[in-house]
Design an enzyme around this catalytic site. Structure first.
Site, PDB file in Angstrom:
ATOM      1  CB  CYS A 152     -47.208  -8.246  84.565  1.00  0.00           C
ATOM      2  SG  CYS A 152     -46.972  -9.104  86.125  1.00  0.00           S
ATOM      3  NE  ARG A 184     -51.014  -3.927  82.390  1.00  0.00           N
ATOM      4  CZ  ARG A 184     -52.136  -4.397  81.853  1.00  0.00           C
ATOM      5  NH1 ARG A 184     -52.906  -3.602  81.124  1.00  0.00           N
ATOM      6  NH2 ARG A 184     -52.512  -5.642  82.050  1.00  0.00           N
ATOM      7  CD1 TRP A 223     -47.765  -4.873  91.482  1.00  0.00           C
ATOM      8  CD2 TRP A 223     -48.651  -6.920  91.724  1.00  0.00           C
ATOM      9  NE1 TRP A 223     -48.504  -4.882  92.642  1.00  0.00           N
ATOM     10  CE2 TRP A 223     -49.056  -6.111  92.821  1.00  0.00           C
ATOM     11  CE3 TRP A 223     -49.092  -8.246  91.675  1.00  0.00           C
ATOM     12  CZ2 TRP A 223     -49.873  -6.590  93.843  1.00  0.00           C
ATOM     13  CZ3 TRP A 223     -49.898  -8.719  92.698  1.00  0.00           C
ATOM     14  CH2 TRP A 223     -50.273  -7.899  93.754  1.00  0.00           C
ATOM     15  CG  ASN A 273     -50.422  -9.949  83.209  1.00  0.00           C
ATOM     16  OD1 ASN A 273     -50.316 -10.117  84.415  1.00  0.00           O
ATOM     17  ND2 ASN A 273     -51.346  -9.166  82.679  1.00  0.00           N
ATOM     18  N   GLY A 274     -49.964 -13.043  84.619  1.00  0.00           N
ATOM     19  CA  GLY A 274     -50.906 -14.035  85.097  1.00  0.00           C
ATOM     20  C   GLY A 274     -50.258 -14.977  86.089  1.00  0.00           C
ATOM     21  CD  GLU A 294     -63.437   5.133  96.369  1.00  0.00           C
ATOM     22  OE1 GLU A 294     -62.601   5.655  95.610  1.00  0.00           O
ATOM     23  OE2 GLU A 294     -63.487   3.895  96.558  1.00  0.00           O
ATOM     24  CE  LYS A 351     -59.775   6.369  94.952  1.00  0.00           C
ATOM     25  NZ  LYS A 351     -59.999   4.938  95.177  1.00  0.00           N
ATOM     26  CD  GLU A 380     -56.904   2.495  96.554  1.00  0.00           C
ATOM     27  OE1 GLU A 380     -57.031   1.564  95.748  1.00  0.00           O
ATOM     28  OE2 GLU A 380     -57.420   3.622  96.372  1.00  0.00           O
ATOM     29  CG  HIS A 392     -73.989  -1.164 117.236  1.00  0.00           C
ATOM     30  ND1 HIS A 392     -74.844  -1.956 117.975  1.00  0.00           N
ATOM     31  CD2 HIS A 392     -74.732  -0.124 116.778  1.00  0.00           C
ATOM     32  CE1 HIS A 392     -76.056  -1.441 117.950  1.00  0.00           C
ATOM     33  NE2 HIS A 392     -76.018  -0.330 117.228  1.00  0.00           N
ATOM     34  CE  LYS A 399     -56.430   2.906  86.975  1.00  0.00           C
ATOM     35  NZ  LYS A 399     -57.112   3.744  87.972  1.00  0.00           N
TER      36      LYS A 399
END
Length: 607
Positions: free
Chosen positions: A2, A27, A74, A98-99, A479, A483, A486, A502, A602
């Site tokens: 947030c 963010r 958020w 925020n939190g 990665e 990406k 995401e 496997h 973010k």
């Protein structure tokens, strides 16, 4: 996550609050709102979705006042809705937060016993209601806010605004970042310096447990023990807080294109011109005296650490342990006195990584951080901070910060090899020369943009994608898959190529694209065998390799992406570029929100 902003100004504050919130969009958020005090009266406006919805609302329902707070939310407790959006208000107090308040259920039960009802599903409403109850008990606004803060458990950044108080914001920080901005007859509060940059270049960062009473004449800060705290006022470089797309369609596209420049800046910071010795400004590590390296991070930064494990073990023969931050401290690993603990975070505020760092305090020989924000909490609590010099990264999916992290970690591994006597002068000079040429090599990789865009058009039709890599390319496969999922929302998984037989090979059919990241190195032949296994089952191989690798692989691959040939040590940094561009163009083809993908933030400042 947030974003918080507060302004005690000399002009109408609503436009300033909205503009500051726009700078915090990176963010991640799903609703937004502001509250102001005008002629002593507190009022607020809130909207779900993008900030443009809040701006439209303010056109039809203006909000006057020269004092105010704002927030981009958020969702954690409660779905995105106007009712759950911040600021939360209870009577004469409005709060942005925020939190996570971990004991909010107990506090709600206490309030319910007093006959106080609730209008939302959020933990933040509890903060507002508890503060209002203290006000009704006769406490002053500052006393009421502080008494409420004393009752809270968890991690939070808070800003309080009060009815009848046009020259007061109370702020507090525990776990989540918060900064105070200093102006001329004006004062500001913000989640980070980016939000405040258009208003001031003078910033004070609150430390853990700090509380601030902000008025237009200044700020009084007290530490967690209630003692007056003299926190430093720092000058920030305003050009380092610029937030614009630079002519690109998306921030992510701009940040991918910036990589040759910012990586060049990172290299020059640690490699003085004309020298081969790697210098760590602000401190040093003698790797000849350490027994083990523990590396901790989250998400993309974790994959940077997994890559660096190969470098440190191969170049310096140092045993390396890599952990996901959210698991590390709960596993309670033993930390020997000969261990260097290294933490990687773009923001320097990642809650899980910060908690892991604090677990290592007093146990590890030295705590080192690799961060993009030198003023961040992780940086301030480290013995040595190594900035990556990526500049502001707005796109939620990290690109240039990842490759800058890799670059700094590689230079650190080279220094470790030198300190331990495993790299002689000629070998180190050869590696350093290759590093200095890396920005030019990255520019060549960026020239494959159109080819990757064409491949992405086809990839966007897939429901599932596999990524494969061996050695240093395995973390890059991880990665690349991250990406893609995401920002395009395509399910993607990554495996070490040798693991294909496997289990994952059961997934291969004519509908399954398989992205193979494989420069022509000592283990390339084994990768070719894995590709043949995929193609024999009609899987579609998209091979990213150099000229020699593509020639050896043959013409049966579905798509071929040519990269320049580089030293094995540099390949992860180079091959990150096609992985990023492939994800970017796939997302564009699908029409998703590239810079602000759904459900993501973010800076993850809550556990």
């Amino acid at each position: 996550m947030c974003g918080i902003v507060g302004v005690l100004g000399s002009h109408e504050v609503a436009p300033t609050l909205v503009e500051a919130l726009k700078r915090l969009e990176y963010r991640g958020y799903d609703s937004a709102g502001i509250a102001t005090v005008n002629d002593g009266a507190l009022d607020r406006r809130r909207a779900v979705g993008k900030l443009v919805n809040l701006s439209d609302l303010l056109v039809h329902e203006p909000l006057a006042g020269k004092s105010g707070i704002g927030h981009t939310r958020w969702a954690t407790h409660g779905a995105p809705s106007v009712g759950n959006a911040h600021p939360h208000r209870a009577g004469s107090v409005a709060v942005v937060h925020n939190g996570i308040v971990e004991n909010y259920r107990e506090l709600r039960a206490e309030l319910a016993e007093s006959g106080i009802s609730f209008q939302t599903e959020t933990d933040t409403e509890t903060v507002a209601l508890m503060t209002e109850r203290h006000l009704k008990d006769g406490l002053s606004p500052v006393e009421a806010a502080h008494k409420t803060i004393d009752m809270l458990e968890g991690a939070f950044a808070l800003a309080f605004l009060f009815d009848g108080e046009e020259d007061l914001i109370v702020a507090a920080r525990k776990g989540s970042p918060l900064a105070i901005g200093h102006g001329d007859g004006e004062m500001y509060v913000g989640s980070d310096a980016i939000a405040l940059a258009p208003m001031t270049d003078r910033i004070t960062y609150l430390e853990e447990g700090d509380r601030a009473v902000v008025t237009r004449s200044g700020v009084e800060i007290r530490d967690e023990n209630g003692e007056l705290a003299n926190r430093e006022v720092r000058r920030i470089q305003l050009d380092q807080t610029r937030v614009d797309k630079g002519g690109h369609k998306h921030f992510m596209a701009k940040e991918i294109a910036e990589q040759p420049t910012v990586i060049g800046e990172a290299i020059s910071h640690y490699l003085p011109a004309g020298a081969d010795d790697i210098v760590l400004p602000g401190g040093d590590i003698d790797f000849s005296k350490i027994e083990r390296l523990t590396m901790v991070a989250c998400g993309t930064a974790y994959y940077a650490c997994v890559t660096a494990k190969y470098w440190f073990e191969q170049l310096a023969r140092i045993p390396v342990e890599v952990d996901i931050a959210s698991e590390f401290r709960y596993r309670e690993p033993p930390i020997s006195s000969g261990t260097v603990a290294l933490f990687v975070s773009q923001s320097g505020e990642t809650a899980d990584t910060l908690a892991a760092l604090r677990y290592c305090e007093g146990k590890a020989q030295k705590i080192v951080s690799v961060v993009n924000v030198p003023e961040s909490s992780i940086a301030r609590e480290s013995d040595l901070t190594l900035p990556i010099h990526a500049g502001v990264e707005v796109g939620v999916a990290s690109t240039k910060a990842f490759t800058c992290q890799l670059t700094v970690l590689l230079m650190l591994a080279l220094k470790a090899g030198r300190d331990r006597g495993l790299l002689d002068d000629d070998t180190l000079s050869d590696q350093v020369a290759a590093l200095r040429g890396l920005p030019n090599v990255l520019n060549v990789a960026l020239e494959q943009n159109n080819t990757l865009q064409e491949a992405a058009q086809r990839l966007s039709e897939a429901r599932d994608v596999l990524f494969l890599g061996r050695g240093l390319m395995y973390p890059l496969a991880l990665e690349g898959a991250l990406k893609l999922k995401e920002i395009s929302y395509i399910h993607a998984e990554a495996y070490a190529s040798g693991e294909l037989k496997h289990g994952p090979i059961a997934l291969i059919d004519k509908h399954m694209p398989v992205v193979v990241l494989a420069p022509r190195d000592d283990i390339f032949d084994k990768t070719v065998s894995n590709m043949q296994e995929v193609m024999a089952r009609k899987g579609k191989v998209l091979l990213v390799s150099d000229e020699a690798g593509l020639a050896e692989a043959g013409e049966d691959v579905w798509r071929a992406i040519r990269m320049p040939a580089v030293k094995d040590t540099l390949a992860p940094i180079l091959y990150a570029v096609p992985a990023q561009l492939l994800a970017y163009h796939t997302a564009v083809a699908k029409g998703t929100d590239v810079d602000q993908p759904r459900n993501l933030a973010k800076s993850v400042t809550v556990e």
